[in-house]
Design a protein around this motif. Structure first.
Motif, mmCIF file in Angstrom:
data_model
loop_
_atom_site.group_PDB
_atom_site.id
_atom_site.type_symbol
_atom_site.label_atom_id
_atom_site.label_comp_id
_atom_site.label_asym_id
_atom_site.label_seq_id
_atom_site.Cartn_x
_atom_site.Cartn_y
_atom_site.Cartn_z
ATOM 1 N N UNK A 1 0.732 -1.250 -0.083
ATOM 2 C CA UNK A 1 0.001 -0.157 0.101
ATOM 3 C C UNK A 1 0.636 1.355 0.199
ATOM 4 N N UNK A 2 1.869 1.297 0.762
ATOM 5 C CA UNK A 2 2.792 2.688 0.924
ATOM 6 C C UNK A 2 3.473 2.569 -0.624
ATOM 7 N N UNK A 3 3.755 1.620 -1.170
ATOM 8 C CA UNK A 3 4.542 1.857 -2.627
ATOM 9 C C UNK A 3 3.369 2.586 -3.492
ATOM 10 N N UNK A 4 2.083 1.873 -3.414
ATOM 11 C CA UNK A 4 1.192 2.460 -4.360
ATOM 12 C C UNK A 4 0.761 4.134 -4.062
ATOM 13 N N UNK A 5 1.181 4.484 -2.972
ATOM 14 C CA UNK A 5 0.955 6.048 -2.918
ATOM 15 C C UNK A 5 2.224 6.692 -3.464
ATOM 16 N N UNK A 6 3.175 6.060 -3.738
ATOM 17 C CA UNK A 6 4.643 6.704 -4.189
ATOM 18 C C UNK A 6 4.689 6.359 -5.658
ATOM 19 N N UNK A 7 4.399 5.136 -6.290
ATOM 20 C CA UNK A 7 4.813 4.752 -7.622
ATOM 21 C C UNK A 7 3.481 4.774 -8.112
ATOM 22 N N UNK A 8 3.337 5.152 -9.447
ATOM 23 C CA UNK A 8 2.390 5.279 -10.081
ATOM 24 C C UNK A 8 1.881 3.961 -10.879
ATOM 25 N N UNK A 9 0.988 3.196 -10.368
ATOM 26 C CA UNK A 9 0.770 1.962 -10.685
ATOM 27 C C UNK A 9 -0.758 1.776 -10.881
#
Length: 138
Positions: free
Chosen positions: A99-107
């Motif tokens: 979830x944290x990665x999805x806040x920072x990386x556009x996917x």
């Protein structure tokens, strides 16, 4: 370490790679290309995805080892105990990172959902494997 625990790690790691293939490689596969700029160049053009696949498989075995050993450490020797242990590992680790990665990386949002479910399946398999191994070792 008991050989049954090692066998549980190997079985769970192998099954975990299959869940990765299903959740992260098959379902919604076309959505990975929604934002092609987020992928490493070798991955984007399929030239270098073998290395990424191999590394992901290794991580699957590390996850299995962590959950199986945690089941042994906490004496989660029932299926319910193994599933609870695995779910807590997923909640505290994989879900938070995904979830944290999805806040920072556009996917694509469905990629985040599928990765979360894939990690959940991987940890639940390892929890069951750990519980069964502990029952067999007793």
């Amino acid at each position: 370490m008991n050989w049954i625990l090692i066998a549980a790690i190997l079985v769970a790691g192998t099954l975990g790679t299959m869940t990765d293939w299903l959740f992260m490689g098959v379902l919604f596969h076309d959505r990975y290309l929604k934002y092609p700029e987020v992928w490493w160049p070798g991955i984007r053009d399929k030239a270098g995805d073998k290395r990424a696949i191999i590394l992901s498989c290794i991580v699957s075995y590390l996850t299995a080892a962590g959950v199986v050993v945690l089941c042994a450490y906490t004496n989660a020797n029932t299926i319910t105990g193994g599933l609870i242990t695995a779910a807590l590992v997923w909640l505290a680790g994989s879900l938070v990172v995904t979830l944290s990665n999805s806040f920072w990386v556009k996917t694509d949002a469905m990629i985040t959902v599928m990765h979360s479910f894939g990690h959940l399946a991987r940890t639940l398999i390892a929890g069951v494997a750990g519980a069964v191994a502990l029952q067999l070792a007793a």
